[in-house]
Design a protein around this motif. Sequence first.
Motif, PDB file in Angstrom:
ATOM      1  N   ALA A  23      19.279   3.803 -13.563  1.00 31.61           N
ATOM      2  CA  ALA A  23      18.798   5.192 -13.519  1.00 31.61           C
ATOM      3  C   ALA A  23      18.329   5.577 -12.122  1.00 31.61           C
ATOM      4  O   ALA A  23      17.637   4.800 -11.445  1.00 31.61           O
ATOM      5  N   GLY A  24      18.707   6.761 -11.674  1.00 31.86           N
ATOM      6  CA  GLY A  24      18.241   7.291 -10.404  1.00 31.86           C
ATOM      7  C   GLY A  24      19.073   6.909  -9.204  1.00 31.86           C
ATOM      8  O   GLY A  24      18.830   7.401  -8.095  1.00 31.86           O
ATOM      9  N   ILE A  25      20.052   6.013  -9.378  1.00 29.99           N
ATOM     10  CA  ILE A  25      20.880   5.566  -8.259  1.00 29.99           C
ATOM     11  C   ILE A  25      22.258   6.220  -8.371  1.00 29.99           C
ATOM     12  O   ILE A  25      22.859   6.257  -9.438  1.00 29.99           O
ATOM     13  N   ARG A  26      22.717   6.742  -7.246  1.00 34.18           N
ATOM     14  CA  ARG A  26      24.016   7.421  -7.208  1.00 34.18           C
ATOM     15  C   ARG A  26      24.972   6.683  -6.296  1.00 34.18           C
ATOM     16  O   ARG A  26      24.584   6.209  -5.229  1.00 34.18           O
ATOM     17  N   VAL A  27      26.222   6.542  -6.719  1.00 36.19           N
ATOM     18  CA  VAL A  27      27.233   5.936  -5.847  1.00 36.19           C
ATOM     19  C   VAL A  27      27.698   6.983  -4.842  1.00 36.19           C
ATOM     20  O   VAL A  27      27.776   8.180  -5.151  1.00 36.19           O
ATOM     21  N   MET A  28      27.971   6.542  -3.634  1.00 34.30           N
ATOM     22  CA  MET A  28      28.427   7.424  -2.567  1.00 34.30           C
ATOM     23  C   MET A  28      29.840   7.015  -2.161  1.00 34.30           C
ATOM     24  O   MET A  28      30.042   5.959  -1.567  1.00 34.30           O
ATOM     25  N   ASN A  29      30.801   7.816  -2.527  1.00 37.23           N
ATOM     26  CA  ASN A  29      32.203   7.545  -2.205  1.00 37.23           C
ATOM     27  C   ASN A  29      32.710   8.659  -1.287  1.00 37.23           C
ATOM     28  O   ASN A  29      33.125   9.720  -1.753  1.00 37.23           O
ATOM     29  N   LYS A 132      16.701   9.067  -4.643  1.00 41.83           N
ATOM     30  CA  LYS A 132      15.757  10.071  -4.157  1.00 41.83           C
ATOM     31  C   LYS A 132      14.392   9.440  -3.959  1.00 41.83           C
ATOM     32  O   LYS A 132      13.888   8.738  -4.841  1.00 41.83           O
ATOM     33  N   ASN A 133      13.793   9.695  -2.789  1.00 43.54           N
ATOM     34  CA  ASN A 133      12.476   9.136  -2.503  1.00 43.54           C
ATOM     35  C   ASN A 133      11.381   9.986  -3.141  1.00 43.54           C
ATOM     36  O   ASN A 133      11.662  10.939  -3.885  1.00 43.54           O
TER      37      ASN A 133
END
Length: 231
Positions: A23-29, A132-133
């Motif tokens: 949860a809260g982590i997004r992959v960056m492609n 997000k911080n």
Amino acid sequence: MPTFADKVIAFNKSLRFTAKLPAGIRVMNPFKENKNSLMVSSAFYKKYYNDNNPRHIILGINPGRFGAGLTGVPFTDPKRLAEKCAIAYPGPPAHEPSSVFIYHMIEAYGGTEKFFGKFYINSICPLGFTIKNSLGKEVNYNFYDNKALTDAAHNFIIRSIKQHIALGIHTDICFCLGSGKNEKILNRLNETHGFFKKIIALEHPRFVMQYKSKYMQDYIDKYLNAFSLLE
């Protein structure tokens, strides 16, 4: 016969991260999210890798937002892409400290043509992650910063390293950028899968620029001494 460049471009186009993320982590492609990334990275690889010569691989951690996250080229921000590689980036001239170090090192090695003729840079995990911080701002997140993320990325990492080697990579020596967790994880994977005969770890450019910037030349010399083992 596909060139080294053709194979890298095909690899970039094929990148998908399908495992369930914490949860809260997004992959960056960047190759899916940024219309510029595939275009400028393809121009980069066609310029420097349009041959069938094998290279030694240098593996970082995972892409950052202002370097490969924009250009699709590891450790190459838009400024360095334009100034050092003469490839225009049709977007904001973002700045990544790691890219500054890498291109100072490349210049000391003998320039882009010589360096990229010998080396291929990518990452243990070739797609990046963000979180997000506390202020709600999206920031870089390393694949090893969260055990659940490390576990989720495990199969993707193994498959990616095998695909990197298939591009035409020498397997006698691999250079690992990151002499802490990144080195530990790569060594553990290598013990299981036997990717490389030897792994040489070097301090990560971000660490150098953030904590040891006044000693940058010493770290560049360390890189060059490590690379001299290939000569």
